[in-house]
Motif scaffolding. Sequence first.
Motif, mmCIF file in Angstrom:
data_model
loop_
_atom_site.group_PDB
_atom_site.id
_atom_site.type_symbol
_atom_site.label_atom_id
_atom_site.label_comp_id
_atom_site.label_asym_id
_atom_site.label_seq_id
_atom_site.Cartn_x
_atom_site.Cartn_y
_atom_site.Cartn_z
ATOM 1 N N ASN A 60 0.770 -1.593 0.254
ATOM 2 C CA ASN A 60 0.223 0.221 -0.011
ATOM 3 C C ASN A 60 0.804 0.853 0.031
ATOM 4 N N TYR A 61 1.443 1.791 -0.869
ATOM 5 C CA TYR A 61 2.011 3.222 -1.259
ATOM 6 C C TYR A 61 1.208 3.731 -2.574
ATOM 7 N N LEU A 93 9.124 1.656 0.117
ATOM 8 C CA LEU A 93 7.749 0.381 0.123
ATOM 9 C C LEU A 93 7.509 -0.321 1.152
ATOM 10 N N GLN A 107 10.918 -3.125 4.014
ATOM 11 C CA GLN A 107 10.780 -2.048 3.458
ATOM 12 C C GLN A 107 11.981 -1.230 1.999
#
Length: 611
Positions: A60-61, A93, A107
């Motif tokens: 979710n980005y 991300l 990440q």
Amino acid sequence: MFIKKQFLTLLLCFIAFSQAFAAITMNRVEPQNWWTGMKNTQFQILLYGPNISAATISLNYPGVKIKEVAKVENPNYIFLYLEVSKAAKAGSLPITFKSGAEKFIYQYPLLSRTEKSGAKGFDASDVLYLITPDRFVNGNPANDNLDSVSVNRGSPNARHGGDYAGVLQKLDYMRDLGISTVWLNPIQENRMRGGSYHGYAITDFYQSDPRFGSNLEFKELTEATHNKGMKMVMDMVLNHCGSSHWWMKDLPSKDWINNDGVFLQTNHATVSVMDIHAAPTERNTFLNGWFTRGMPDLNQRNPHLATYLIQNSIWWIEYARIDGIRQDTYSYMDFDFLSRWNKEVYQEYPDFNIVGETWYNKKTSPAWWQQNSALNTNNSRLKTPMDFSLTFATQKAFDGGSDNGYLNELFEDVAQDFVYADAYNVLTFLDNHDLGRFSRKEDTDLKRYKQGLAYLLTMRGIPQLYYGTEVLMTGTKEEGDGRLRVDFPGGWPGDKKDEFIKSGRSVLQNDAWDYLHQLLQWRKNSLAITKGTLIHYAPKNGTYVYGRIHKEQTVMVVLNSATKDQDITLERYSDLTGKFTKGKDVLSGKTFQLKDKISIPAKGNYILELE
């Protein structure tokens, strides 16, 4: 029997249950980062960890979405394909992995792409200087020994300790000589037993060999090269990897390595890919065979591997801002893959240039590989093949006697340039790390040396010099590859001689160095040579004459292979001399009146700027 079956079923359920709730671990993530603003908005991430394919993955980005989660035979791998919109911003991300009750967030760095120097490509205005880093200069002895592999300069096939710090120290030396472009043999990690000093057995495509230095040090070396007005070319190997590559212990799929991962010696039948009569088994053995047992052959027909390799090239260009690539063992790879690789690199970096190692005896074969070739119905998209046939002709061209010697072969080879789609965009060279040195132990003077370099640096194409040529390094193929890649004297603390400086060279070496220096410095500013067209005349009485023409500038080159002085009548060369009345030799400064004839000394050469 019934109890045993029940026990086995319970055991399998327990293992499955344990795996489902085991901690999610990630052993490999490649590439380690990507960028916003790339022209190709999709990229792949290789994820490797114990049973990682059992996890569900989400992201979710803003501006980034998962296009595909590709699973392969081996459950320890996932190939994740992400789409990065033009609106996406740099950041981390949060790739989320869930397996049973376990949750893990990785990440992933998405960096901002910025306009920087580099990725400029190279052309005929450049001169490339090829270096085997391990054998050039040891600037940092602290990184010499690693993994029980120690420096042993007494062995021609061992590690000797050259590194990035050494290349950095000699950038001014190269620039002062007249070099515009530094080309390093492969610099990626070669954690092979014995050390793999040459660099062609890569064990990690995303890491620099620590015996040369870190990724950051290579990036800084490239930046320093740019700051001095020079360029950097990176030698890449996509045909094979080293047998100690990390994935060889746990391959993603059976077809990751050609011949299902079982050693098959290639037959080196390089012409089989274009030979309309080639036996299918011979072509198959060439393409799918391994270079050596220590170099497993990669299968570029595997779509995930193909994307991985293409992205690796683009990652290095974007990360270090290199200006060009020389691709090793070019003809050994899948044609469609290579065409796609060229296309995607050039789409991202339009000014870039790629040289393919097209090692053939006849020039029709490298011409077949060049983009837009009339000889090939499929477009390879390769800008610059290597003109080995001209090299082989050049290595013996100046051994002639009173007749034309081998100059006729030189002339006839160039006369076949019609097979090239672009004869001005081929790589030319007298020697390299795989060939016997142009300079020979038996040479007692510089006549052959001077003729060879005069020819290389005034002929059409993109010239490449091999390190040490300027100080008359010698070595033959029969002596072994290690003798072709000797240490540059003065590159190691305690060396008895330092041939990087004038006082460390012999009189003959200084004559050679000064000659090359003068020629290179003049070449930079000659548009006739760097941008001009070529016309030439068939050799006669041991002399070969050709010219380079750019608008109002004309350079006339005269080579005499005979062992006696020669008078050449200028009337024959009126296409060149035309309206000009005199010519000045750029090396001696001597001016010739262009009337009836000029005299050229035995085994001599003139490079005349016509006025």
